[in-house]
Structure formats: structure tokens, C-alpha cells
Design a protein around this motif. Sequence first.
Motif, PDB file in Angstrom:
ATOM      1  N   LYS A  49     -65.485  14.260  31.513  1.00  0.00           N
ATOM      2  CA  LYS A  49     -64.411  13.286  31.286  1.00  0.00           C
ATOM      3  C   LYS A  49     -64.380  12.245  32.398  1.00  0.00           C
ATOM      4  N   ARG A 109     -67.330   9.778  31.960  1.00  0.00           N
ATOM      5  CA  ARG A 109     -67.081   8.839  30.851  1.00  0.00           C
ATOM      6  C   ARG A 109     -66.073   7.775  31.250  1.00  0.00           C
ATOM      7  N   LYS A 110     -65.027   8.199  31.968  1.00  0.00           N
ATOM      8  CA  LYS A 110     -63.991   7.257  32.378  1.00  0.00           C
ATOM      9  C   LYS A 110     -64.556   6.207  33.325  1.00  0.00           C
ATOM     10  N   ILE A 124     -67.686   5.131  33.581  1.00  0.00           N
ATOM     11  CA  ILE A 124     -68.578   4.222  32.844  1.00  0.00           C
ATOM     12  C   ILE A 124     -67.768   3.215  32.041  1.00  0.00           C
ATOM     13  N   GLU A 125     -66.703   3.677  31.393  1.00  0.00           N
ATOM     14  CA  GLU A 125     -65.856   2.769  30.601  1.00  0.00           C
ATOM     15  C   GLU A 125     -65.183   1.728  31.481  1.00  0.00           C
ATOM     16  N   GLU A 126     -64.697   2.148  32.655  1.00  0.00           N
ATOM     17  CA  GLU A 126     -64.049   1.197  33.563  1.00  0.00           C
ATOM     18  C   GLU A 126     -65.033   0.141  34.050  1.00  0.00           C
ATOM     19  N   ALA A 150     -67.706  -0.881  32.475  1.00  0.00           N
ATOM     20  CA  ALA A 150     -68.023  -1.762  31.345  1.00  0.00           C
ATOM     21  C   ALA A 150     -66.918  -2.800  31.136  1.00  0.00           C
ATOM     22  N   GLU A 151     -65.665  -2.377  31.286  1.00  0.00           N
ATOM     23  CA  GLU A 151     -64.541  -3.300  31.128  1.00  0.00           C
ATOM     24  C   GLU A 151     -64.545  -4.362  32.224  1.00  0.00           C
ATOM     25  N   GLU A 160     -67.262  -6.940  31.455  1.00  0.00           N
ATOM     26  CA  GLU A 160     -66.841  -7.826  30.370  1.00  0.00           C
ATOM     27  C   GLU A 160     -65.841  -8.859  30.866  1.00  0.00           C
TER      28      GLU A 160
END
Length: 433
Positions: A179, A182-183, A185-187, A189-190, A193
Motif C-alpha cells: 500500500k 502504491r501511494k 507512485i501515485e503521488e 505521478a500526480e 502531471e
Amino acid sequence: GREKAIDILFKNLQIYLSDEELEADISVDLDVELSEPYRIFDDLERGELEELRKDIKEQVDLKENPDYWESLLKVCDDELENLDAQDNRRSKYGIHKSVQKEISQMLDEKSHSELIKLRSEIRDKLDGGGNVDIPYWEALLSMLNVFEAKATLNDFHQALLNKRLDQLRKQQMGAAVAKAIRKEIEEDAEEDEAEEESVEEGDFSPELLNEADLEGEVIIDEEEDMKQLEAQRKIVLEQVAREHALDAAEKTSSEVREVDVGHHLRAAGLARFSLTEQELMAKEEGKGMGEDEAKFAAEVDVPNETYWWHDKYRPRKPRYFNRVRTGYEWNKYNQTHYDKENPPPKVVQGYKFNIFFPDLIDPSKAPTYTLHEFAPDPTFCIITFKAGPPYEDIAFKIVKRKWEFGHKRGFKSKFERGVLYLYFNFQRVRYRR
């Protein structure tokens, strides 16, 4: 179709023997019998017992995992013999039923190692000859065979539950790490962007250079430069993710330690005893009070103590539902000075302690009790109960008198299904002139 008894016994054995680790995103298979394997014989009809015996005998004949299957076969045969004795209205072991009951209670309180030691002592007694009650000792030896088999199955069952709990802990740890990664990597990516959206076209365009200006400089291909940059960035991201994952895992581990251990085990389906303290309390309250009984809660403070396990499990006091038995003592003095119309004062004649420990980490070790002097008043004493994690010690002030230890006189000291039962009456005091 409906799962047969042999299927449950075989499935639990396979779970016990399996060395497979659980993946973090796969739930633990909790379809495991929470009671000891030999409890499966309870309430089975004769036909069902005979069918189950055939199935168990087939496994015994295969000679695989013999301790497990042979122990089950001994207990199954014992259940069938019980039915035969009931049908024929005879004593199963050739001894009086009251004696048989006392032997069963004695054997039920012994550990596996104690049973093995007792067997050796009985054989020495029988082989030694002399004035020996042979029918009694042979009956005890026959009963010992069954209780040793149950002890073997108890050991198996405890190991099975410990294994499932360990798997659950590992699974939770793995899920926490996954978890956190994943968190992260998502941060990232955001953030990428957001940066791309904030840059207007041309804001960071490089200054145009002539080839003559680059003489003597090392020129790097654009695609090669991008590959190196991405590789370096990936290394940094993985390092940050690992650090976050370790922090999250430590936090999760800490939170698991602080969670009420009983709730944690029951939620996982791994509690040794299925009833909660509230349910045990309600069950005991539902029994009501005898005519000479009253609720008893003379709890006293226990000196502050730091437990070796307090940093791992949250200590708490056990709940209880105790009774005190009172009545008139018609000794010679009271018979002389009182009558039924003008009775003497009631006195305490005994106690019944029911203390609930359903969440014991090690239920194989029964809680204990000790008696201590009560300095302010020598007519009282302190009885202290000690169980182990996650329970603190608990103590009560009781009348100080000699106990009756005979089973027929109401004495009972037993730890069963998460409840410590301690029942005792006082010896009668006889008045002498």
C-alpha cells in the motif's frame, strides 16, 4: 453437497502441513475448526460415528500422519463404547460411575507430559505386584489412553491456530508495504502531471547554439540522455518508496500491538475461545442466584506492576461474575441461643468465582490463584488471580477460614473455555464448651 466430518478433519491436517506463504492481496482461509479436532464427535448419532470411524480407519491404514489419525481413532472408539455402555446400562470401565467421573476430572486437568509420566507410574505399580487394586488401576490406564489421544490432538490444534495467526500477521505486513509503495507512485505521478500542466510552451526552451560553439564539448544523444535520466529517477523513487514502506510497516505493526488482542483474534477467526467477555458475563448472569447466594465484587487494588508484555499487548483487568454463599450455622451455641423465629446472624459459608479470560495469548497455561494476609483485619485475606497477557492481576478480599477441598463438598478449580472456575465452601466450625 454438505461437507462431511472427515473432510473437515482432513482439511485441517492439510492446512497444518502446508508450508505455502500467503500473498498480500489474498485473504487468509479461515475455514478452520476453532475447537479441538475431537470435538467433532460431539452430538453425532451412532450411524454417523460408525461411518466416520471407517473413514478414519482408512487414513490410519495409509500410515501417513499416524499420530493425528490414530489419536482420532482412539477417541472415536471411546465415543462408541460410551454409547454401548449407555444402551446396556452398565459401567464402561467396570468401576462405579462416581469414581469414573472423578478420574476423568483428574485426567482432564493434566498436561500431555503429566499424562505420559502418570502412565509410567501406573505401569510400575501394576508390575510391582503387592496389594494393588488391579481393576481400579487398569480402568485408569484405559481412560488414560483416551486422554493422551486428546492431548495429542490439543497440541496439533494449538500449533494449527498459531500457524494461521502467524500467516495473518505476515499478510498484514505485506499489505502495508504494498500500500505504501502504491501511494508513493501515485503521488509522484500526480506531481509530474501538475508540473507539466504548469509549464507553458516555450518557457524553458534552450538558447540556440551554433556548432562552432560546441567544439571540444561532449555531445550526448537526446534519447540516451533521457534513458539515463529515467534510470536515475527510478532509483530515487524506489529508495523513497522503500523508506515510506518501512515507516508504514512499523506504524502498522505498532497499531496491531495496541489493538485489543481478543478483538484481533476473533476478527481473524483465530480466537482460542469463541465467546467474548460480555457474552461469558451474560451467560453466567443468566444462571441466576441460589437462595443462599448473592453477587460478590469485593475487589481490592493490586500493587502497580510493570508486565514484561505491556509494550506488546494492552493490559486490562479481566471481567468476572462472582457469588458469595451465606447461611445460618446451627452449631450448639446457636441452637442454644437462637431458633428459627429468631435466627442467628448469617455468616459467609463459601464463594464461587467465575473469572473470564477468553483472550489469553497462551491458553495452554491455566490461570492461578494465591492467598495473602490482610494486615488491617486478620479475619480476612486476599485472593489474587494471575493469568498472563493481556490480563492484569485481579484480587478480592474474602473471609479467612479453612476450605473444604472435597469435590463432593462443592470444591471446583478448573479453567475451561476461557473461564476460570474456583468454587469452595468453608469447613464447618463446631462449638465446644
